[in-house]
Design a protein around this motif. Structure first.
Motif, PDB file in Angstrom:
ATOM      1  N   LEU A  40       0.827  -1.203   0.000  1.00 55.00           N
ATOM      2  CA  LEU A  40       0.000   0.000   0.000  1.00 55.00           C
ATOM      3  C   LEU A  40       0.863   1.256   0.000  1.00 55.00           C
ATOM      4  O   LEU A  40       0.491   2.286  -0.539  1.00 55.00           O
ATOM      5  CB  LEU A  40      -0.885  -0.018   1.250  1.00 55.00           C
ATOM      6  N   LEU A  41       2.057   1.130   0.625  1.00 53.29           N
ATOM      7  CA  LEU A  41       2.930   2.291   0.713  1.00 53.29           C
ATOM      8  C   LEU A  41       3.466   2.709  -0.660  1.00 53.29           C
ATOM      9  O   LEU A  41       3.918   3.815  -0.839  1.00 53.29           O
ATOM     10  CB  LEU A  41       4.098   2.006   1.668  1.00 53.29           C
ATOM     11  N   PRO A  48       1.314   5.795  -3.407  1.00 55.37           N
ATOM     12  CA  PRO A  48       1.536   7.180  -3.823  1.00 55.37           C
ATOM     13  C   PRO A  48       2.379   7.269  -5.088  1.00 55.37           C
ATOM     14  O   PRO A  48       2.057   8.051  -6.000  1.00 55.37           O
ATOM     15  CB  PRO A  48       2.276   7.807  -2.644  1.00 55.37           C
ATOM     16  N   LEU A  49       3.433   6.462  -5.175  1.00 62.65           N
ATOM     17  CA  LEU A  49       4.303   6.511  -6.350  1.00 62.65           C
ATOM     18  C   LEU A  49       3.528   6.209  -7.623  1.00 62.65           C
ATOM     19  O   LEU A  49       3.612   6.924  -8.611  1.00 62.65           O
ATOM     20  CB  LEU A  49       5.430   5.485  -6.189  1.00 62.65           C
ATOM     21  N   MET A  98       0.344   6.458  -8.130  1.00 61.88           N
ATOM     22  CA  MET A  98      -0.626   7.506  -8.445  1.00 61.88           C
ATOM     23  C   MET A  98       0.057   8.741  -9.014  1.00 61.88           C
ATOM     24  O   MET A  98      -0.457   9.394  -9.909  1.00 61.88           O
ATOM     25  CB  MET A  98      -1.441   7.846  -7.195  1.00 61.88           C
ATOM     26  N   VAL A  99       1.232   9.054  -8.474  1.00 58.51           N
ATOM     27  CA  VAL A  99       1.949  10.224  -8.999  1.00 58.51           C
ATOM     28  C   VAL A  99       2.298  10.005 -10.460  1.00 58.51           C
ATOM     29  O   VAL A  99       2.118  10.881 -11.302  1.00 58.51           O
ATOM     30  CB  VAL A  99       3.229  10.488  -8.175  1.00 58.51           C
ATOM     31  N   PHE A 100       2.766   8.789 -10.778  1.00 57.67           N
ATOM     32  CA  PHE A 100       3.160   8.554 -12.162  1.00 57.67           C
ATOM     33  C   PHE A 100       1.952   8.574 -13.091  1.00 57.67           C
ATOM     34  O   PHE A 100       2.027   9.087 -14.203  1.00 57.67           O
ATOM     35  CB  PHE A 100       3.950   7.252 -12.282  1.00 57.67           C
ATOM     36  N   LEU A 152       1.534   7.343   4.581  1.00 57.76           N
ATOM     37  CA  LEU A 152       0.886   7.323   3.271  1.00 57.76           C
ATOM     38  C   LEU A 152       0.347   8.711   2.921  1.00 57.76           C
ATOM     39  O   LEU A 152       0.617   9.256   1.846  1.00 57.76           O
ATOM     40  CB  LEU A 152      -0.254   6.300   3.278  1.00 57.76           C
ATOM     41  N   LEU A 165       1.628  11.204  -0.090  1.00 56.78           N
ATOM     42  CA  LEU A 165       0.668  11.486  -1.147  1.00 56.78           C
ATOM     43  C   LEU A 165       0.442  12.997  -1.261  1.00 56.78           C
ATOM     44  O   LEU A 165       0.183  13.526  -2.343  1.00 56.78           O
ATOM     45  CB  LEU A 165      -0.649  10.778  -0.807  1.00 56.78           C
ATOM     46  N   PHE A 220       4.868  14.512  -1.840  1.00 51.36           N
ATOM     47  CA  PHE A 220       5.772  14.064  -2.900  1.00 51.36           C
ATOM     48  C   PHE A 220       5.386  14.643  -4.264  1.00 51.36           C
ATOM     49  O   PHE A 220       6.234  15.135  -4.996  1.00 51.36           O
ATOM     50  CB  PHE A 220       5.859  12.529  -2.951  1.00 51.36           C
ATOM     51  N   PRO A 221       4.076  14.643  -4.614  1.00 53.94           N
ATOM     52  CA  PRO A 221       3.712  15.193  -5.923  1.00 53.94           C
ATOM     53  C   PRO A 221       4.020  16.683  -6.058  1.00 53.94           C
ATOM     54  O   PRO A 221       4.104  17.194  -7.166  1.00 53.94           O
ATOM     55  CB  PRO A 221       2.195  14.957  -5.994  1.00 53.94           C
ATOM     56  N   ILE A 270      -2.590  16.525 -10.277  1.00 53.65           N
ATOM     57  CA  ILE A 270      -1.652  16.445  -9.151  1.00 53.65           C
ATOM     58  C   ILE A 270      -2.192  17.187  -7.947  1.00 53.65           C
ATOM     59  O   ILE A 270      -2.075  16.730  -6.808  1.00 53.65           O
ATOM     60  CB  ILE A 270      -0.287  16.993  -9.595  1.00 53.65           C
ATOM     61  N   LEU A 292      -4.771  15.086  -6.289  1.00 54.59           N
ATOM     62  CA  LEU A 292      -4.113  13.998  -5.573  1.00 54.59           C
ATOM     63  C   LEU A 292      -3.561  14.483  -4.227  1.00 54.59           C
ATOM     64  O   LEU A 292      -3.716  13.819  -3.188  1.00 54.59           O
ATOM     65  CB  LEU A 292      -2.977  13.472  -6.458  1.00 54.59           C
TER      66      LEU A 292
END
Lengths: 332, 629
Positions: free
Chosen positions: A7-8, A11-12, A14-16, B453, B457, B460-461, B486, B489
């Motif tokens: 799950l961690l 974020p990666l 989703m960002v991509f 998390l 989230l 980072f973006p 972004i 998000l």
């Protein structure tokens, strides 16, 4: 890998996904001048170092934690290591070399990019206002606002000033930021390497409508640029009947108190010079497309379009606004 | 698990029974109670600052949103920054300084207990001055802008947490908003300075016998460094604010260029404070992590002297890098190059710490408690902030990143992923000592996962959207800039993060009542706070220990050395009596400064300054005559 740990990674992913779509007109990753290209080169060099360090540290941390988890069955304490001078000296001294590899191009770029511009550079005086930009080409006799034209491949020097609060002048793909500091003149020089229209925006908090202080830079071929200069130098048309009537509406409503239209009696310098406002792609400092509906909206209720704006609400009637709008559109 | 330290309990001393009731809290001079007051206040303001952040994120969730107006957005980001820095992270650290530091050095209290209470009450007053405007604003919004009370039409501070002149001068902000901000920060500054001197003298003079400098716990060391940073850097912002106040009140021209002043003077003074302030925020967390990682690896801190001297070096270098916040202002090539190099140098001691922490864990027997998870999270997240920091240590690169969301990402990795992760670790680590109970470990792991998390989230973006040219401090943006997905998000991430914090708060208050009982030394840790009871008695220690090691409690339990020893026979215990004078003095100073900034508005302000002065003189005069025992 346990599902909670997977799950961690979410974020990666989703960002991509989010990063894939759309274009980015203000992306610093696209460098279209000598200045922004030299910056990108340093950025690239630092990026690879930081990526390496990122992998070493995060990888090392995760590996260490996974490898040395307590089992609960230990009967003795782990070896009580207090340190290791050689190792510690290594990671004290090694970064010096990485930093040198970054510092050398940094320092040389600082001095190169801040050296005086050549004598043949196109000079532009840019003045930050709350919340718009005034542009003057002193050697070419051009005064305009919120939209710059520069020739491709020729050195341009922008002299940045402000007579109110701080602003910062930023066109990510052509010019890195420089602040407009009242009481000082800052310089930025660059050579554009691509034709087209580029986005700029104020980058220093400057009050209510800081978010709405934008501008455009148009990079022309040298021939187009020369044509643009000639067109901008010409005064506004005052001969045609329509122009006369339009100017009367403009004057009658009180717009002349702040705006200049060369060739007419309007000569105030509080608001943007409107001599050729019809030729710009945007109005209200880069926030509305230049069309009749938007012009009318803007002059009928400036505070609604731009909170806190110094542009006065003149309580125009709809008819007044229509005639002023029509007149402004003729000012090409 | 742990073998609790064998502590011989002598019967409680007569006057150490703990009084209760509101009056006892208002008059307390007990460092532990003051620590609790700091902690609970910090938690409340941390939530408030978080709510402000959530509103900012909600406004930016979609382009051209109109959830809040431009002026309100600007006020909210000003208060989000001001609150998180001065009312969230700093008092959270102060809570641990107050509660843990005297225990760690084997002392019965700080050296000036009443001054300590004065610091807290002053902090609370300053925090209220900054936040009361939220309650006033709805009533003053409609005041006629042409009336004499026009300055009241905007009262929530809205000049940015950095308060750049000339936007904050009278010409461009003729409102009380800036005056409230000046008064609030001045009050907080006095509170921090008083506490700073108090802790420096406490650490230098009150250590238990045998506790040499290199036997001090690393948290104590980092506290010492931080207090020096506080007393050396706060005078800079104090001066900057006085000059700004004189410009606004008396028509001087320090920052007004048309009259020969210089707006960059503000920036130099502000960042000469503001950069050390970053280390004031992060070094306490580094100290906590340096306690937690060894404890849960069952090893000593790897290269403790290197870690300590790195902390000192970071503190010293922190005074030589302020102009890296000003690369865009046009200081000239030589200054840019010099400040770039000093900034890069900070990467060295910071890197040393990171590698020493990893090698502390290496070869250990790692117990993944919540405190440990947050400390490991600190190392990972803080490293991210350090790496992006290397990027904008290079001025050409900084000219692209400054004032964009890239920088917002950077400092949230340092201040949330760093400072706040460290403080959360401290809460889970020391909660058993402060309450006698464990903070729910099962829920703790859920809190950690959710916060980690949500945090990543959200922030980072921001590296991406910043590199794609999105400036900071804009209340709205257009479609078509490639920023939409972004931002949405990030907003989702912010709500996940907030949910994690909410879970933490619920679990915090539940565990306070129902947590599993913890012993005196539940983690098998190494420093002196673990030899006394949980929670400690009013007088902390029945007998003052003599220290023989930098890990006295560990060595006592596991060898090889004796660790520490307790003296024979009973000891005379001296505790200062409670006093209301610090509270009265703080109210006096607060009233004086708050009304002083409003002198131009009404004569009533003059009367209140007089009242404030009278309270100050009354409280200090009687305070000094009070018997100390």
């Amino acid at each position: 890998m346990k599902p909670t740990r997977a799950l961690l990674l979410l974020p990666l992913v989703m960002v991509f996904l989010a990063a894939c779509g759309g274009d980015h007109p203000m992306s610093t990753f696209e460098a279209h001048s000598d200045l922004t290209r030299s910056i990108s080169a340093i950025y690239g060099r630092i990026f690879w170092w930081t990526l390496l360090l990122f992998i070493v540290v995060q990888g090392g941390l995760i590996y260490t934690v996974m490898r040395f988890r307590a089992t609960g069955k230990e009967t003795t304490n782990p070896e009580q290591v207090h340190g290791n001078l050689k190792l510690e000296l290594t990671w004290t001294i090694l970064p010096v070399f990485i930093l040198l590899h970054i510092a050398i191009p940094t320092v040389s770029t600082i001095f190169e990019s801040q050296a005086p511009a050549g004598d043949d550079a196109v000079t532009i005086n840019a003045l930050g206002k709350q919340w718009w930009f005034s542009f003057e080409y002193p050697e070419l006799g051009v005064v305009t606002a919120n939209e710059l034209h520069v020739p491709l491949g020729q050195e341009v020097e922008v002299r940045l000033q402000s007579d109110n609060v701080l602003h910062s002048f930023w066109v990510p793909q052509l010019m890195a930021k420089r602040d407009m500091v009242p009481g000082r003149v800052n310089h930025i020089k660059f050579k554009a390497e691509k034709l087209g229209e580029f986005y700029g925006q104020c980058a220093e908090y400057c009050g209510d409508s800081h978010a709405l202080m934008k501008f455009r830079v148009v990079v022309d071929t040298p021939e187009e640029f020369a044509k643009w200069v000639e067109a901008q130098k010409a005064p506004a048309d005052t001969v045609a009947d329509a122009s006369k009537a339009g100017f009367e509406a403009f004057q009658g409503a009180g717009c002349v108190a702040c705006h200049a239209i060369r060739g007419t009696t309007a000569a105030a310098v509080i608001g943007p010079d409107l001599t050729h406002v019809g030729s710009r792609t945007m109005i209200a400092s880069g926030i509305l497309e230049n069309n009749a509906a938007n012009i009318k909206k803007w002059i009928m209720d400036p505070g609604e379009v731009k909170p806190g704006t110094k542009m006065v609400d003149l309580n125009l009637t709809s008819e007044q606004a229509d005639s002023i709008t029509a007149y402004i559109q003729t000012l090409k | 698990m742990a073998t609790p330290a064998a502590v011989p309990h002598t019967p409680a001393v007569g006057h150490s029974a703990s009084p209760s009731g509101l009056w006892s809290w208002l008059t307390t001079v007990d460092h532990k109670r003051i620590g609790i007051l700091y902690g609970l206040s910090a938690l409340a303001f941390f939530v408030l600052g978080g709510v402000e952040g959530l509103i900012l994120r909600s406004q930016l969730a979609v382009p051209n949103n109109d959830l809040v107006s431009a002026p309100l957005y600007n006020a909210l980001f000003t208060m989000h920054g001001t609150t998180m820095i001065f009312l969230g992270v700093m008092p959270f650290s102060a809570a641990f300084f107050n509660y843990m530091l005297p225990l760690q050095i084997g002392a019965r209290d700080v050296v000036f207990p009443r001054l300590n209470a004065f610091s807290y009450w002053l902090f609370l007053f300053g925090a209220l001055v900054l936040n009361v405007p939220f309650l006033i604003q709805p009533f003053t919004h409609g005041i006629d802008p042409s009336s004499a009370l026009a300055p009241l039409t905007r009262v929530i501070p809205d000049g940015g947490w950095f308060g750049y002149a000339p936007l904050t001068t009278k010409e461009f902000s003729p409102y009380l908003s800036i005056d409230f901000w000046i008064a609030g920060l001045q009050i907080l500054g006095i509170a921090s300075m008083a506490a700073g001197f108090n802790f420096i003298v406490t650490i230098l003079n009150m250590r238990a016998p045998g506790m040499t400098f290199l036997r001090m716990p690393v948290f104590t060391w980092m506290t010492l460094v931080v207090q020096f940073l506080v007393v050396l850097s706060f005078p800079c912002i104090t001066v900057a604010l006085i000059l700004l106040l004189m410009d606004r009140l008396f028509g001087t021209h320090f920052y007004i260029p048309s009259a020969g002043g210089d707006p960059l003077l503000w920036q130099h003074l502000f960042w000469l404070f503001g950069h050390p302030e970053v280390y004031i925020l992060i070094l306490p967390a580094m100290g906590i992590v340096s306690e937690v990682l060894p404890t849960f690896s069952r090893k000593p801190l790897f290269g403790a002297p290197f870690v300590i001297f790195s902390g000192i070096t970071i503190g010293l270098l922190g005074f030589g890098v302020w102009a890296h916040h000003m690369f865009t202002t046009g200081l000239g090539a030589a200054a840019d190059a010099a400040f770039s190099v000093t900034t890069m140098l900070i990467a060295i001691p910071t890197g040393v710490k990171i590698f020493n922490w990893i090698f502390t864990v290496w070869g250990g027997q790692i117990r993944l408690t919540t405190a440990m998870l947050f400390s490991l999270g600190f190392v990972g997240m803080f490293t991210m902030g350090g790496l992006s920091g290397i990027m904008h240590s290079s001025p050409p690169v900084d000219l692209q990143q400054q004032d964009s969301y890239f920088v917002v990402a950077h400092f949230h990795y340092v201040l949330f992923g760093g400072a706040i992760f460290g403080l959360f670790s401290g809460i889970y680590y020391w909660f058993p000592k402060m309450s006698g109970r464990f903070l729910d470990e099962g829920m703790g792991k859920i809190v950690f996962g959710t916060v980690l998390l949500g945090f990543n989230l959200t922030f980072f973006p921001m590296h991406f959207v910043g590199a794609w040219g999105m400036p900071r401090r804009i209340y709205t943006y257009d479609e078509g800039m490639g920023w939409e997905q972004i931002n949405l998000l990030e907003t989702i991430g912010a709500f996940i993060l907030a949910f994690g914090v909410l879970l933490f708060i619920i679990s915090f208050f539940r565990s306070m009542k129902n947590g599993l009982p913890a012993g005196d030394n539940p983690w098998d840790a190494s420093s002196l706070e673990w030899i006394t009871t949980s929670p400690p008695a009013v007088h902390n220690f029945d007998k003052t220990p003599t220290v023989y090691s930098d890990r006295p409690v560990w060595e006592k339990n596991h060898g090889p050395g004796p660790g520490y020893s307790l003296p024979e026979g009973d000891e005379h215990i001296h505790l200062p009596p409670p006093s209301i004078k610090p509270l009265i003095g703080a109210v006096g100073v607060g009233l004086f400064l708050t009304s002083f900034v409003m002198l131009n508005l009404t004569n009533l302000a003059l009367a209140v300054t007089a009242l404030g002065l009278a309270l100050i003189f009354y409280s200090f005069y009687t305070w000094f005559l009070e018997p100390g025992h």
